[in-house]
Design an enzyme around this catalytic site. Sequence first.
Site, PDB file in Angstrom:
ATOM      1  CG  ASP A 120     -13.855  -2.348   3.756  1.00 25.02           C
ATOM      2  OD1 ASP A 120     -14.531  -3.187   3.127  1.00 25.02           O
ATOM      3  OD2 ASP A 120     -12.622  -2.478   3.948  1.00 25.02           O
ATOM      4  CG  ASP A 170     -12.191  -6.702   3.256  1.00 28.94           C
ATOM      5  OD1 ASP A 170     -12.497  -5.521   3.513  1.00 28.94           O
ATOM      6  OD2 ASP A 170     -11.010  -7.115   3.273  1.00 28.94           O
ATOM      7  NE  ARG A 171     -11.264  -3.462   7.908  1.00 30.24           N
ATOM      8  CZ  ARG A 171     -10.438  -2.779   8.672  1.00 30.24           C
ATOM      9  NH1 ARG A 171     -10.887  -1.708   9.312  1.00 30.24           N
ATOM     10  NH2 ARG A 171      -9.185  -3.127   8.803  1.00 30.24           N
ATOM     11  CB  SER A 229      -8.586  -2.095   2.888  1.00 31.77           C
ATOM     12  OG  SER A 229      -9.632  -2.486   3.747  1.00 31.77           O
ATOM     13  CD  GLU A 256      -8.800  -9.867  11.919  1.00 29.03           C
ATOM     14  OE1 GLU A 256      -7.800  -9.631  12.605  1.00 29.03           O
ATOM     15  OE2 GLU A 256      -8.878  -9.578  10.716  1.00 29.03           O
ATOM     16  NE  ARG A 267      -5.097  -1.379  14.804  1.00 31.24           N
ATOM     17  CZ  ARG A 267      -5.433  -0.340  14.032  1.00 31.24           C
ATOM     18  NH1 ARG A 267      -6.037   0.705  14.553  1.00 31.24           N
ATOM     19  NH2 ARG A 267      -5.151  -0.354  12.726  1.00 31.24           N
ATOM     20  CE  LYS A 308      -5.758  -9.420  -0.301  1.00 29.88           C
ATOM     21  NZ  LYS A 308      -6.571  -9.507   0.911  1.00 29.88           N
ATOM     22  CB  THR A 338      -4.162  -8.893  14.569  1.00 31.14           C
ATOM     23  OG1 THR A 338      -4.654  -8.724  15.896  1.00 31.14           O
ATOM     24  CG2 THR A 338      -4.799  -7.874  13.659  1.00 31.14           C
ATOM     25  NE  ARG A 388      -3.867  -1.829   2.367  1.00 28.35           N
ATOM     26  CZ  ARG A 388      -4.681  -2.070   3.378  1.00 28.35           C
ATOM     27  NH1 ARG A 388      -4.742  -1.223   4.385  1.00 28.35           N
ATOM     28  NH2 ARG A 388      -5.420  -3.150   3.381  1.00 28.35           N
ATOM     29  CB  SER A 422     -10.601  -4.723  12.825  1.00 24.61           C
ATOM     30  OG  SER A 422     -10.274  -5.988  12.273  1.00 24.61           O
ATOM     31  CG  ASP A 442     -11.306  -4.242   0.425  1.00 27.81           C
ATOM     32  OD1 ASP A 442     -11.753  -3.629   1.410  1.00 27.81           O
ATOM     33  OD2 ASP A 442     -10.495  -5.182   0.534  1.00 27.81           O
TER      34      ASP A 442
HETATM   35  C1  G1P Z   1      -6.129  -3.972  10.881  1.00 29.48           C
HETATM   36  C2  G1P Z   1      -7.067  -4.722  11.805  1.00 29.48           C
HETATM   37  C3  G1P Z   1      -6.960  -6.209  11.556  1.00 29.48           C
HETATM   38  C4  G1P Z   1      -7.240  -6.501  10.078  1.00 29.48           C
HETATM   39  C5  G1P Z   1      -6.327  -5.651   9.193  1.00 29.48           C
HETATM   40  C6  G1P Z   1      -6.669  -5.802   7.725  1.00 29.48           C
HETATM   41  O1  G1P Z   1      -4.800  -4.372  11.109  1.00 29.48           O
HETATM   42  O2  G1P Z   1      -6.777  -4.425  13.153  1.00 29.48           O
HETATM   43  O3  G1P Z   1      -7.867  -6.885  12.383  1.00 29.48           O
HETATM   44  O4  G1P Z   1      -7.025  -7.853   9.791  1.00 29.48           O
HETATM   45  O5  G1P Z   1      -6.468  -4.270   9.549  1.00 29.48           O
HETATM   46  O6  G1P Z   1      -7.992  -5.423   7.448  1.00 29.48           O
HETATM   47  P1  G1P Z   1      -3.772  -3.536  12.038  1.00 29.48           P
HETATM   48  O7  G1P Z   1      -3.742  -2.129  11.510  1.00 29.48           O
HETATM   49  O8  G1P Z   1      -4.346  -3.548  13.431  1.00 29.48           O
HETATM   50  O9  G1P Z   1      -2.474  -4.269  11.939  1.00 29.48           O
HETATM   51 ZN    ZN Z   2     -11.243  -3.917   3.404  1.00 31.47          ZN
END
Ligand code: G1P
Ligand code: ZN
Length: 543
Positions: free
Chosen positions: A277, A281-282, A113, A363, A496, A126, A344, A22, A365, A279
């Site tokens: 979100d 996926d969230r 994302s 997760e 975090r 990716k 994570t 990214r 997130s 893309d």
């Molecule tokens: C963050 C989220 C994690 C998720 C990732 C990709 O990662 O906390 O759960 O899998 O984005 O979407 P982090 O920035 O905490 O490493």
């Molecule tokens: Zn995403």
Amino acid sequence: MSIVTHTTTPFAGQRPGTSGLRKKVTVFQQPGYLENFVQALFDGLEGTSGQTLVVGGDGRFHNRVAVQVIIRMAAAQGFGRVLVGQGGILSTPAVSCVIRKHGAYGGIVLSASHNPGGPDGDFGIKYNVGNGGPAPEKITEGIYTRSQTITQYRSSDAANIDIENLGTRQVEGMTVEVIDSVADYAALMAECFDFDAIRRVFANGFTMRFDAMGAVGGPYAKAILEGTLGAPKGTVVNGEPLEDFGGHHPDPNPVNAHDLIEHMASADAPDFGAASDGDADRNMIVGRKFPVAPSDSLALLAAHATVAPRYRKGIAGIARSMPTSTAADRVAKALGVPCYETPTGWKFFGNLLDAGKVTLCGEESYGTGSDHVREKDGLWAVLFWLNILAATGKSVESLVRAHWAKYGRNYYSRHDYEAVDTAKADALMAALRAKLPSLVGQVLEGQKVAIADDFSYTDPIDGSVSSKQGVRLIFENGSRVVFRLSGTGTEGATLRVYLEKYEPEVAHQSIETQAALASLIAVAQQVAGITAHTGRNEPSVVT
Ligand code: G1P
Ligand code: ZN
């Protein structure tokens, strides 16, 4: 048309993580930059000749340019076929679905994302492997290593091809099929869920708002919700994928999707609210005046899984990332299935899903998913909720409250300290790690520390060990405080802090979340010295 070898200079690439490479769009626009990454990727793949590659992205600025570059390079690599979403569009879960359905060799996802898009925003690339999931570390490490030394890339000199219209085109000896971006994914969703039951509730006046946040979820949500399932037109808002997401930060949490939160708290709130979100996926799930915590959402989906046709026979197990609340563990226990705790990142679920050890994973997130693809899947989670709402006839709030009454409530919050000076964040974590042994047995804010460690994970399938995955304090009453640094930020470091407190008594389950977590918030400050290390008195984002 012919294959041309171009000379290029190695780039000091950022090590691609699970979410790929990214960078700012302006970085990707440098001559040879994207090409170096793609060649470094292709160099590491064996037996690609005649194989199928899937290509698509979230439609952000630079998406179309990148698709054409990849098609020309895939032709030079000797791929037999490229499947590309119409207009270059495929959501991340759709790429995973298309790879699996068509038995592709792998796929390339063009997305950053939920990061902002546009000419001044971010872009990303990716690679996903044949199971549809993100490439494992040995592949991403290989790409990184080669990108540092690469001096040539190979590409067809063909002109741009038409990717706006469905159909089949040729580049060198390779076939390019421009496919409907939604069709394969929509067919998979129809297999997972009871579409008839959902159609009936919409026909009976059930109302919903799906906020696609100007990103790639829009076409999928419109086709499935407003098309197949008969939700009224206008159910999907911000449904056009825009190159800059309309200037928004397309991350479905109560901070970035506050429009939806406000609408769900207004007098004309619909029955159900959801967002996805950049893309797609969230996901975020919202009832009337009632946002659902992602950790609770995972637990509730697991508890009700058998209402959905795909999970009718029950689930094999659940996996959650370590910082995600233990609400799902309680459901797994009640169901008599295992619950795995992973570091994570979605890649840690892949082996468990492939081995059939787990069916659902999630997760904190705002990511939820299952064995239907190998990415988290925003719209899938929303359809799962719709299936449960249709099957039970209950509201979001009453479902969640009934869940808490049965299993207890896991109060949960994440506090982010963004754009902290990297050296200061590293110093905070180092100091914290150094004092872990002395914390065990201490009483902090009236609670005794049972475990204080740095999370380490041994993959039960391949035995690989991932250490230093986050510092955790676990109290005797089950409360937890977890600290880790983000691996996806693009500016400085992000600290975090994850806070969780278990409350079994219904009488105490209606306290405001931050108030319920006040003593743990104090513990976090005291133990990590957040203000002393970072100079920050307050987190920048609370979710
Ligand atoms: C963050 C989220 C994690 C998720 C990732 C990709 O990662 O906390 O759960 O899998 O984005 O979407 P982090 O920035 O905490 O490493
Ligand atoms: Zn995403």
